[in-house]
Design an enzyme around this catalytic site. Sequence first.
Site, PDB file in Angstrom:
ATOM      1  N   ASP A   1       0.857  -1.190   0.000  1.00 42.54           N
ATOM      2  CA  ASP A   1       0.000   0.000   0.000  1.00 42.54           C
ATOM      3  C   ASP A   1       0.892   1.239   0.000  1.00 42.54           C
ATOM      4  O   ASP A   1       1.887   1.297   0.735  1.00 42.54           O
ATOM      5  CB  ASP A   1      -0.914   0.017   1.224  1.00 42.54           C
ATOM      6  CG  ASP A   1      -1.987   1.095   1.114  1.00 42.54           C
ATOM      7  OD1 ASP A   1      -3.012   0.834   0.479  1.00 42.54           O
ATOM      8  OD2 ASP A   1      -1.758   2.202   1.655  1.00 42.54           O
TER       9      ASP A   1
ATOM     10  N   ASN B   1      -2.870  13.027  -5.095  1.00 43.16           N
ATOM     11  CA  ASN B   1      -4.125  13.333  -5.792  1.00 43.16           C
ATOM     12  C   ASN B   1      -4.688  14.684  -5.365  1.00 43.16           C
ATOM     13  O   ASN B   1      -5.199  15.449  -6.190  1.00 43.16           O
ATOM     14  CB  ASN B   1      -5.154  12.230  -5.529  1.00 43.16           C
ATOM     15  CG  ASN B   1      -4.930  11.000  -6.388  1.00 43.16           C
ATOM     16  OD1 ASN B   1      -4.346  11.085  -7.471  1.00 43.16           O
ATOM     17  ND2 ASN B   1      -5.369   9.851  -5.909  1.00 43.16           N
TER      18      ASN B   1
ATOM     19  N   ASP C   1      -1.996   9.049 -11.320  1.00 44.06           N
ATOM     20  CA  ASP C   1      -1.881   7.944 -12.277  1.00 44.06           C
ATOM     21  C   ASP C   1      -0.420   7.687 -12.650  1.00 44.06           C
ATOM     22  O   ASP C   1       0.003   6.530 -12.794  1.00 44.06           O
ATOM     23  CB  ASP C   1      -2.688   8.247 -13.542  1.00 44.06           C
ATOM     24  CG  ASP C   1      -4.192   8.137 -13.314  1.00 44.06           C
ATOM     25  OD1 ASP C   1      -4.595   7.600 -12.267  1.00 44.06           O
ATOM     26  OD2 ASP C   1      -4.957   8.594 -14.184  1.00 44.06           O
TER      27      ASP C   1
ATOM     28  N   ASP D   1      -4.488   2.353  -4.699  1.00 42.55           N
ATOM     29  CA  ASP D   1      -3.028   2.386  -4.562  1.00 42.55           C
ATOM     30  C   ASP D   1      -2.507   1.142  -3.863  1.00 42.55           C
ATOM     31  O   ASP D   1      -1.457   1.171  -3.212  1.00 42.55           O
ATOM     32  CB  ASP D   1      -2.588   3.643  -3.815  1.00 42.55           C
ATOM     33  CG  ASP D   1      -3.151   3.710  -2.396  1.00 42.55           C
ATOM     34  OD1 ASP D   1      -4.161   3.042  -2.122  1.00 42.55           O
ATOM     35  OD2 ASP D   1      -2.579   4.437  -1.563  1.00 42.55           O
TER      36      ASP D   1
END
Length: 292
Positions: A166, A174, A183, A209
Amino acid sequence: MLASRLGVGFLVAAGCMILTLERSAGVEVALALINMTIVAMASWRFRTVGRWTTVGLAAAGWSAAQLVGGGEPHGEIPREALAWHVGLRLAALASVAATVGAGRAAVRRLLRTEDALALSLLHERDSARRDRLTRLWNSRYLHEALEGEIYRCRRYARPFGLLVVDLDGFKAVNDTAGHEAGDRVLQAVGRVIRENCRATDIPARLGGDEFAVILPEASRLTVPRYALKLVDLVGALSFPPGQPRVTASVGAIAFERAPESVEAALGAADDAMYAAKREGKNRVVVHEASGS
């Protein structure tokens, strides 16, 4: 195979006709079918040049055989009619060559079409199992592969490892730099995972993610080693100035006995990953496996 069957068929037909016809007619039928068989086999086996060379040689040989050894007087076929007879034989053999050649071409087109269709189906199947953004395997395929590893572990006592990864700080990317930047981070992490896996490993994106890697034949010594390497590689990634730093928290587990299910295996690795988060992130926590 088809050419051989055609040849056998022609020869059998020749034999039957020879038995029922007069000697001169039987010889002519035999010569016709033998030369047609040769041309048919050559037309199936060879390309254009070889095919039509065989037609010319067969027509010449057929005419010469009738004149010299066909059992008829040399004068029965006038010399002025010889060109006519050769032309007829050439036309008959050319017809056989054209027919068999067209059949060969049709079969080859069909085979090419089937090959293209098979490749297309394989591509579609592969695309359905891939994550669009990272080109890693998707969650569905990971579950299928994990079922296979659990079966191998249970049936053959073969060990395997499982990592759940993770990203730390991904939400901040973001929020501050936008989803396109997020991305790009996912693609970069996916590339690092993919390029540092063995050919037998199965790297996948679980969603968001979160990633996972199945490590077939990995022991309790090699699983933590690979997990630590992955943490270092993700931490070393460079991103544009001002973009929040991204690291990885990894839960690692080595199975020497098979877990009860796919969910149990993923749950154990997931618990280890959350433990890495609680302990400060950017680290590996190794879970002690318990199996069936």
